[in-house]
Design an enzyme around this catalytic site. Structure first.
Site, PDB file in Angstrom:
ATOM      1  N   THR A 136      42.494  68.609   9.033  1.00  0.00           N
ATOM      2  CA  THR A 136      41.647  68.211   7.910  1.00  0.00           C
ATOM      3  C   THR A 136      42.419  67.742   6.680  1.00  0.00           C
ATOM      4  O   THR A 136      43.520  68.231   6.408  1.00  0.00           O
ATOM      5  CB  THR A 136      40.752  69.400   7.495  1.00  0.00           C
ATOM      6  OG1 THR A 136      40.151  69.131   6.227  1.00  0.00           O
ATOM      7  CG2 THR A 136      41.554  70.696   7.365  1.00  0.00           C
ATOM      8  N   GLU A 163      41.746  68.710   3.887  1.00  0.00           N
ATOM      9  CA  GLU A 163      41.885  69.889   3.020  1.00  0.00           C
ATOM     10  C   GLU A 163      43.320  70.408   3.019  1.00  0.00           C
ATOM     11  O   GLU A 163      43.717  71.147   2.119  1.00  0.00           O
ATOM     12  CB  GLU A 163      40.937  71.003   3.480  1.00  0.00           C
ATOM     13  CG  GLU A 163      39.506  70.812   3.040  1.00  0.00           C
ATOM     14  CD  GLU A 163      39.309  70.872   1.536  1.00  0.00           C
ATOM     15  OE1 GLU A 163      39.612  71.912   0.940  1.00  0.00           O
ATOM     16  OE2 GLU A 163      38.878  69.869   0.945  1.00  0.00           O
ATOM     17  N   TYR A 177      40.564  78.289   3.958  1.00  0.00           N
ATOM     18  CA  TYR A 177      40.270  77.358   5.052  1.00  0.00           C
ATOM     19  C   TYR A 177      41.416  76.367   5.235  1.00  0.00           C
ATOM     20  O   TYR A 177      41.906  76.147   6.345  1.00  0.00           O
ATOM     21  CB  TYR A 177      38.958  76.619   4.751  1.00  0.00           C
ATOM     22  CG  TYR A 177      38.703  75.424   5.643  1.00  0.00           C
ATOM     23  CD1 TYR A 177      38.172  75.580   6.924  1.00  0.00           C
ATOM     24  CD2 TYR A 177      38.988  74.125   5.203  1.00  0.00           C
ATOM     25  CE1 TYR A 177      37.946  74.485   7.740  1.00  0.00           C
ATOM     26  CE2 TYR A 177      38.756  73.023   6.014  1.00  0.00           C
ATOM     27  CZ  TYR A 177      38.233  73.204   7.277  1.00  0.00           C
ATOM     28  OH  TYR A 177      38.021  72.112   8.085  1.00  0.00           O
ATOM     29  N   LYS A 223      43.860  75.981   8.504  1.00  0.00           N
ATOM     30  CA  LYS A 223      43.944  74.729   9.261  1.00  0.00           C
ATOM     31  C   LYS A 223      45.382  74.212   9.324  1.00  0.00           C
ATOM     32  O   LYS A 223      45.796  73.608  10.309  1.00  0.00           O
ATOM     33  CB  LYS A 223      43.040  73.675   8.621  1.00  0.00           C
ATOM     34  CG  LYS A 223      41.565  73.803   8.985  1.00  0.00           C
ATOM     35  CD  LYS A 223      41.278  73.293  10.399  1.00  0.00           C
ATOM     36  CE  LYS A 223      39.798  73.293  10.699  1.00  0.00           C
ATOM     37  NZ  LYS A 223      39.480  72.931  12.082  1.00  0.00           N
TER      38      LYS A 223
END
Ligand code: NDP
Ligand code: GDR
Length: 344
Positions: free
Chosen positions: A127, A129, A151, A155
């Site tokens: 991601t 992110e 998160y 990831k």
């Protein structure tokens, strides 16, 4: 016939990827976790839930034995790992669960591949992110990472483990660094769908106001159906690699609200600043959108914009849908659903 496993079949991307692989003639094993009330509304909405080549298999990403059995029983040669605790906001309140599912979960699958059949091709749903507090604009495969949420950190661990299994055991582990992608099948907790569903309800007189957090956050939003095509292409090339999928356009949350209002034929004017900011209906003077600090995050990702040049060059992948088309599609779907009382 090729056989593929999709973890996270009940989620947005799982549904679109299943549709794509079925169209390509695959046998698809859609892996879902046991819950008290399992919900297959997305694959039902796409009309693929009763497809003869779609097999739904109960399983949990966090249980190694479950991952091993999944690979043994299906004999699939491609595994798309889309399962995750995927909501950034919740990851601040549930950092450990997020770490176990989103971070360690993929390692269970990688270990299962190593044990059962190291020739299986593996896709990891990484991601944007991971870029978090961005170190370069636009972000691409070699931009340094700086995640800003549990998160994002989880990831990033899974991303590096995918690369590590690639380099250590010669496992075909591809990592797709996907920027935000949305659709009418997006979960309602994510900001785009929250906006389109609320604007549709406001239009229909079923809701009076929409409350949001950080209106200044900028995102590179694409259409999920375009993005699953890139996932598939990443497993069809000769060598496993890491690719960014993005549109290379960024807009604020505020801009997305304006687009959604336009799609619903509501004209708004923005007034005030910071916590006092609001969007007012120019024809009635009513406040339709306001800020509620409850939706602010402890640490924010302010700006994301991706450069998909590598995916274009090596995979022939390109996003096809504009943000205006995407937003229009989402508002129309939510208007349709709310007229008949649909609430997913
Ligand atoms: P969703 O939140 O819609 O779907 C997540 C899926 O993971 C659901 O099917 C969920 O099942 C499943 N899941 C969660 N925990 C487990 C578990 N322990 N065992 C098995 N399944 C589990 O996400 P999206 O479809 O939007 O995203 C797909 C993947 O891509 C995710 O990994 C996400 O983090 C990542 N990603 C998404 C982007 C986006 O913009 N959409 C961008 C970049 C990456 P249940 O229905 O039971 O909750
Ligand atoms: P994101 O998506 O965190 O980028 O993660 P989300 O839609 O939740 O937030 C986008 C931005 O909007 C701001 N925001 C709000 N967000 C939500 N959810 N609700 C609000 O009321 C609100 N108001 C403002 C957020 O602060 C943020 O800046 C998504 C997920 O799909 C991840 O799984 C995926 O990895 C990334 O996209 C890429």
């Amino acid at each position: 016939m090729k056989k593929a496993i999709i973890t996270g079949i009940t989620g947005q991307d799982g549904a679109y990827l299943a549709e794509l692989l079925l169209e390509k003639g695959y046998i698809v094993y859609g892996a879902f976790r046991r819950t008290a009330s399992v919900n297959f509304w997305r694959i039902e909405e796409l009309g693929i839930h009763e497809h003869s080549n779609l097999h739904l298999v109960e399983y949990d990403l966090t249980d190694l034995s479950s991952n091993i059995r999944l690979l043994q029983q299906t004999e699939a040669t491609e595994v798309y790992n889309l399962a995750a605790q995927s909501f950034v906001g919740v990851s601040f309140d549930q950092p450990i669960t997020t770490g176990e599912i989103t971070g360690m979960g993929p390692v269970n699958l990688l270990e299962a591949i190593r044990i059962v059949n190291p020739k299986i091709r593996f896709y990891q749903a990484s991601t944007s992110e991971m870029f978090g507090k961005v170190q370069a604009i636009p972000q691409k495969e070699d931009t340094p990472f700086y995640p800003r949420s549990p998160y994002g950190v989880a990831k990033l661990y899974a991303h590096w483990m995918t690369i590590n299994y690639r380099e250590s055991y010669d496992i075909f582990g591809a990592s797709g660094i996907l920027f935000n992608h949305e659709s009418p099948l997006r979960g309602q907790e994510f900001v785009t769908r929250k906006i389109t569903n609320s604007i549709a309800r406001i239009k229909l007189g079923k809701q009076s106001i929409l409350e949001l957090g950080n209106m200044d956050a900028k995102r590179d939003w694409g259409y999920a159906k375009d993005y699953v095509k890139g996932m598939w292409r990443m497993l069809q090339v000769d060598e496993p690699d890491t690719y960014v999928l993005a549109t290379n356009r960024t807009e604020t949350v505020r801009d997305f609200v304006t687009l959604a209002c336009k799609a619903a034929e509501i004209q708004v004017e923005w007034q005030g600043e910071g916590e006092a900011e609001k969007a007012v209906d120019t024809s009635t003077g009513r406040t339709l959108v306001a800020v509620n600090p409850r939706f602010y995050r402890p640490a924010e990702v302010e700006l994301l914009i991706g450069d998909p040049a590598k995916a274009r060059e090596k995979l022939g992948w390109e996003p096809k849908t504009t943000l205006e088309e995407l937003c229009q599609m989402m508002v129309e779907a939510d208007l349709r659903r709310n007229k008949i009382g649909f609430s997913f």
